[in-house]
Write a protein that holds these residues in place. Structure first.
Motif, PDB file in Angstrom:
ATOM      1  N   UNK A 150       0.867  -1.199   0.005  1.00 61.91           N
ATOM      2  CA  UNK A 150      -0.027   0.171   0.062  1.00 61.91           C
ATOM      3  C   UNK A 150       0.818   1.034   0.069  1.00 61.91           C
ATOM      4  N   UNK A 151       0.732   2.117  -0.908  1.00 62.42           N
ATOM      5  CA  UNK A 151       1.336   3.390  -1.003  1.00 62.42           C
ATOM      6  C   UNK A 151       0.357   4.634  -1.077  1.00 62.42           C
ATOM      7  N   UNK A 152       0.777   5.800  -0.866  1.00 58.27           N
ATOM      8  CA  UNK A 152      -0.085   7.053  -0.865  1.00 58.27           C
ATOM      9  C   UNK A 152       0.561   8.196   0.025  1.00 58.27           C
ATOM     10  N   UNK A 153       0.012   9.108   0.127  1.00 57.13           N
ATOM     11  CA  UNK A 153       0.234  10.214   0.946  1.00 57.13           C
ATOM     12  C   UNK A 153       0.165  10.008   2.497  1.00 57.13           C
ATOM     13  N   UNK A 154       1.328  10.711   3.275  1.00 54.09           N
ATOM     14  CA  UNK A 154       1.311  10.380   4.423  1.00 54.09           C
ATOM     15  C   UNK A 154      -0.020  10.829   5.174  1.00 54.09           C
ATOM     16  N   UNK A 155      -0.640  10.086   6.047  1.00 55.50           N
ATOM     17  CA  UNK A 155      -1.978  10.298   6.528  1.00 55.50           C
ATOM     18  C   UNK A 155      -3.017   9.730   5.767  1.00 55.50           C
ATOM     19  N   UNK A 156      -2.939   9.271   4.513  1.00 55.77           N
ATOM     20  CA  UNK A 156      -3.968   8.735   3.857  1.00 55.77           C
ATOM     21  C   UNK A 156      -4.709   7.533   4.462  1.00 55.77           C
ATOM     22  N   UNK A 157      -3.924   6.779   5.408  1.00 54.27           N
ATOM     23  CA  UNK A 157      -4.527   5.615   6.052  1.00 54.27           C
ATOM     24  C   UNK A 157      -3.847   4.243   5.525  1.00 54.27           C
ATOM     25  N   UNK A 158      -2.586   4.365   5.064  1.00 49.93           N
ATOM     26  CA  UNK A 158      -1.814   3.222   4.487  1.00 49.93           C
ATOM     27  C   UNK A 158      -2.001   2.045   5.573  1.00 49.93           C
ATOM     28  N   UNK A 159      -1.317   2.472   6.678  1.00 52.72           N
ATOM     29  CA  UNK A 159      -1.295   1.506   7.701  1.00 52.72           C
ATOM     30  C   UNK A 159      -2.666   0.752   8.193  1.00 52.72           C
ATOM     31  N   UNK A 160      -3.671   1.538   8.513  1.00 52.07           N
ATOM     32  CA  UNK A 160      -4.900   1.174   8.963  1.00 52.07           C
ATOM     33  C   UNK A 160      -5.506   0.413   8.225  1.00 52.07           C
ATOM     34  N   UNK A 161      -5.319   0.969   6.731  1.00 50.89           N
ATOM     35  CA  UNK A 161      -6.092   0.035   5.593  1.00 50.89           C
ATOM     36  C   UNK A 161      -5.128  -1.386   5.545  1.00 50.89           C
TER      37      UNK A 161
ATOM     38  N   UNK B 276       2.627  -8.252  -5.614  1.00 52.75           N
ATOM     39  CA  UNK B 276       1.829  -8.949  -6.670  1.00 52.75           C
ATOM     40  C   UNK B 276       1.014  -7.709  -6.948  1.00 52.75           C
ATOM     41  N   UNK B 277       0.893  -6.766  -6.298  1.00 49.33           N
ATOM     42  CA  UNK B 277      -0.132  -5.523  -6.732  1.00 49.33           C
ATOM     43  C   UNK B 277       0.404  -4.346  -5.661  1.00 49.33           C
ATOM     44  N   UNK B 278       0.216  -3.219  -6.238  1.00 45.50           N
ATOM     45  CA  UNK B 278       0.275  -2.027  -5.436  1.00 45.50           C
ATOM     46  C   UNK B 278      -1.217  -1.399  -5.411  1.00 45.50           C
ATOM     47  N   UNK B 279      -1.362  -1.195  -4.069  1.00 44.06           N
ATOM     48  CA  UNK B 279      -2.730  -0.537  -3.799  1.00 44.06           C
ATOM     49  C   UNK B 279      -2.601   0.941  -3.370  1.00 44.06           C
ATOM     50  N   UNK B 280      -3.051   1.814  -4.322  1.00 47.66           N
ATOM     51  CA  UNK B 280      -2.490   3.401  -4.237  1.00 47.66           C
ATOM     52  C   UNK B 280      -3.636   3.979  -3.426  1.00 47.66           C
ATOM     53  N   UNK B 281      -3.520   4.450  -2.145  1.00 46.30           N
ATOM     54  CA  UNK B 281      -4.715   5.196  -1.693  1.00 46.30           C
ATOM     55  C   UNK B 281      -4.380   6.829  -2.121  1.00 46.30           C
ATOM     56  N   UNK B 282      -4.946   7.114  -3.204  1.00 41.79           N
ATOM     57  CA  UNK B 282      -4.914   8.439  -3.974  1.00 41.79           C
ATOM     58  C   UNK B 282      -5.944   9.435  -3.675  1.00 41.79           C
TER      59      UNK B 282
ATOM     60  N   UNK C  39       4.579  -6.605 -13.927  1.00 44.03           N
ATOM     61  CA  UNK C  39       3.916  -7.930 -13.242  1.00 44.03           C
ATOM     62  C   UNK C  39       2.962  -7.275 -12.394  1.00 44.03           C
ATOM     63  N   UNK C  40       2.934  -6.045 -11.812  1.00 40.98           N
ATOM     64  CA  UNK C  40       2.276  -5.606 -10.763  1.00 40.98           C
ATOM     65  C   UNK C  40       0.880  -5.084 -11.191  1.00 40.98           C
ATOM     66  N   UNK C  41      -0.096  -5.591 -10.658  1.00 42.77           N
ATOM     67  CA  UNK C  41      -1.507  -5.016 -10.798  1.00 42.77           C
ATOM     68  C   UNK C  41      -1.555  -3.670 -10.101  1.00 42.77           C
ATOM     69  N   UNK C  42      -2.460  -2.904 -10.190  1.00 40.52           N
ATOM     70  CA  UNK C  42      -3.037  -1.955  -9.483  1.00 40.52           C
ATOM     71  C   UNK C  42      -4.225  -1.647  -9.049  1.00 40.52           C
ATOM     72  N   UNK C  43      -4.329  -1.220  -7.707  1.00 37.79           N
ATOM     73  CA  UNK C  43      -5.654  -0.978  -7.143  1.00 37.79           C
ATOM     74  C   UNK C  43      -5.696   0.267  -6.869  1.00 37.79           C
ATOM     75  N   UNK C  44      -6.149   1.063  -7.689  1.00 39.37           N
ATOM     76  CA  UNK C  44      -5.894   2.674  -7.587  1.00 39.37           C
ATOM     77  C   UNK C  44      -7.326   3.269  -6.874  1.00 39.37           C
ATOM     78  N   UNK C  45      -7.075   3.495  -5.600  1.00 34.83           N
ATOM     79  CA  UNK C  45      -8.408   3.875  -4.929  1.00 34.83           C
ATOM     80  C   UNK C  45      -8.372   5.449  -4.549  1.00 34.83           C
ATOM     81  N   UNK C  46      -9.602   5.955  -4.976  1.00 33.02           N
ATOM     82  CA  UNK C  46      -9.535   7.458  -5.147  1.00 33.02           C
ATOM     83  C   UNK C  46     -10.258   8.249  -3.749  1.00 33.02           C
TER      84      UNK C  46
END
Length: 190
Positions: A21-32, A95-101, A169-176
């Motif tokens: 999981x990636x995204x801006x600090x504070x987006x909730x990466x750890x909680x998610x 296998x995949x990147x989950x982007x909290x955008x 090879x990476x899937x992307x889950x782009x969550x807005x």
């Protein structure tokens, strides 16, 4: 399985077996990431917990990468953190990147709530560390400043990094939005 999956193994790898999981600090990466780990009954690797030693001492980059490499040897895991200098260790195994955008207003509100909660309850983060409220409102160490400085940059650098041939090879889950993230989480257990 150790190292990068072989092409045959990759075809058997589910997109949810190794998520970062990636995204801006504070987006909730750890909680998610914790929610995903619980839903899928898999280990959670929090990069900040490795990076920040006692008294906020920073783990040197090379040591950080070695520790991450060891922690990500399992067949299944969910990890959270940006640390672009360590992508060469993390992304080949994922296998995949989950982007909290999320929009910046959402990120800043979440960061504000988290900061106040941590300060009021003197929440221990990692290795005995606790945030100090004044850091975020009266210093250059402010996560609010960091979030503002990196939010739009990540919107450029994450797609650019995903476009590299070594990340095909990476899937992307782009969550807005948080609602989109909640809906996606529900799909993992169905």
């Amino acid at each position: 399985m150790t190292g990068s999956p072989t092409p045959g193994a990759r075809s058997r790898l589910r997109a949810t077996d190794r998520l970062v999981l990636v995204g801006t600090s504070g987006a909730g990466k750890t909680a998610m990431a914790k929610r995903v780990a619980k839903a899928l009954d898999m280990p959670h690797v929090e990069f900040d917990g490795i990076r920040h030693g006692p008294n906020w001492t920073e783990t040197p980059d090379d040591v950080f990468k070695v520790i991450l490499s060891r922690r990500l040897q399992e067949d299944r895991w969910v990890a959270d953190g940006n640390y672009s200098f360590a992508r060469d260790v993390v992304w080949p195994r994922a296998a995949a990147v989950v982007w909290l955008d999320y929009p910046i207003r959402v990120v800043m509100w979440r960061l504000f709530r988290r900061t106040i909660r941590r300060a009021v309850f003197r929440q221990e983060l990692w290795n005995g560390n606790r945030e100090k409220l004044w850091w975020h409102f009266c210093s250059r160490q402010s996560l609010f400043l960091w979030a503002l400085q990196t939010h739009w940059r990540r919107r450029r650098t994450i797609p650019a990094a995903l476009a590299h041939p070594e990340h095909v090879h990476l899937g992307l889950v782009h969550l807005r939005s948080p609602k989109a993230a909640d809906r996606w989480l529900l799909t993992l257990t169905q």
